[in-house]
Design a protein around this motif. Sequence first.
Motif, mmCIF file in Angstrom:
data_model
loop_
_atom_site.group_PDB
_atom_site.id
_atom_site.type_symbol
_atom_site.label_atom_id
_atom_site.label_comp_id
_atom_site.label_asym_id
_atom_site.label_seq_id
_atom_site.Cartn_x
_atom_site.Cartn_y
_atom_site.Cartn_z
ATOM 1 N N VAL A 353 7.059 23.330 65.824
ATOM 2 C CA VAL A 353 5.625 23.059 66.539
ATOM 3 C C VAL A 353 5.376 21.678 65.703
ATOM 4 C CG1 VAL A 353 3.287 23.392 66.700
ATOM 5 C CG2 VAL A 353 5.094 25.318 67.240
ATOM 6 N N TYR A 354 5.392 21.634 64.199
ATOM 7 C CA TYR A 354 5.010 20.281 63.657
ATOM 8 C C TYR A 354 6.419 19.660 62.823
ATOM 9 C CZ TYR A 354 0.478 22.343 64.045
ATOM 10 O OH TYR A 354 -0.906 22.752 64.654
ATOM 11 N N SER A 403 7.108 28.610 64.930
ATOM 12 C CA SER A 403 5.790 28.668 65.436
ATOM 13 C C SER A 403 4.891 28.043 64.588
ATOM 14 C CB SER A 403 5.299 29.927 66.065
ATOM 15 O OG SER A 403 5.725 30.983 65.008
ATOM 16 N N ASP A 404 3.488 27.979 65.018
ATOM 17 C CA ASP A 404 2.396 27.371 64.387
ATOM 18 C C ASP A 404 2.241 28.246 63.235
ATOM 19 O OD1 ASP A 404 0.282 26.023 63.262
ATOM 20 O OD2 ASP A 404 -0.861 26.264 65.062
#
Length: 417
Positions: A353-354, A403-404
């Motif tokens: 995600v990042y 995922s976040d």
Amino acid sequence: MDVPRTGAKRRKLIRRLAAILILAVAIPLVTWGLSRLKPAAPSVEKGTLWTGEVQRGPMVRQVRGLGTLTPEEVLWIPAVHDGRVDRVRLRPGANVSPDTILVELSNPELELEAEDLRWQVRAAEANLRDLRVKLETAQLDLKATLARAESEYVQAKLKSDREEALAKEGLAPDLNVRLARATSEELAKRLAIDTKRLEISASSTEAQLAVQQVQIEKLRAALKLKQSQVAGLRIRAGASGVLQQMQVEVGQRVTPGAVIAKVAQPSKLKAEIRIPETQAKDVMIGQPVQVDTHNGVIAGRVSRIDPAAVSGNVTIDVRLEGALPAGARPDLSVDGVVELERLTDVMYVQRPVYGQANSLVGLFRLTPDGKEAHRVQVRIGRVSVQTVEIVEGLNVGDRVVLSDMSAWDGQDRLRLN
């Protein structure tokens, strides 16, 4: 009888000192031991996490952007003259040809000027006919004068010849001879003058007729221009295609240059894709693109790159090479994926995600048994739409959480349920 105990107080004091000494030693030891213990890891449901496995092999670098389909050729139809909208014949979506009338305007002043010029042309043509008749009459008068002068000269010449003949015989006085000769010479000069006057009159006639003809041509040209302006009040499409926009309504006043309508060719479309400016630096003209219309995918290539960024995006034009799917039309929203390059042997993982290009990020790596996840620092290299290159921090086969995980920024270890 009671026997006194000797040394009891001393033993009691020794026990108390020993207990105090033991406590003094035990408390620091316990504190030190507790400080060495790891805090309990928070629990996370494993099923709520998105994980990926580090792999090695070929990787395709891509960038994605949103955009729309737009016509390659767009014709904006302006108003040529000032006028009031009397009638709107067609609405957007209609097929048009170059001669199709879209809008009818009215301009009474323009029509009155055209009618006035038409009457001016007629008046000028009548003046030309009148002038031609007058000039022809003048020519006839000059010819009659010339004929009379010629006749008088011939008579005077004959008389002079007769007088000279009689004078040779001694039958006429010398004075009569000289008078007859003078009269003949005078009439000869007058005949020459009248002849020259007729020639000049002919040239003058042509010049006067030419001037009047030029005036008529000038008025005719002005009338033709004015008639074309009146005809321009009927706005035509000017090209074959589909009417995209109609920007006027009945009763509206338009000025010269105001846009009336927009005509485009729906069969010749291109895609305008907006690429984030941070990812547009590697986009080059000629790179392959996949354009998803949500009803089919069309292959294309980058044909133009906007030199300026707008609102954080760089717009690129994509020339479509495949057949358009059903439902493709101007202003249709599309997704575009530009293929930047193909890497042959790199270590990569699905894109978290990042994670920006050439950055250091913290990712949770799963233990082999999958019961815990530990935070590790990972250096990311080149990035694509769905994958990122791993430069260091992970090995092939490692599984990481993608995922976040911002809710667990303060944790370095998680227990997975």
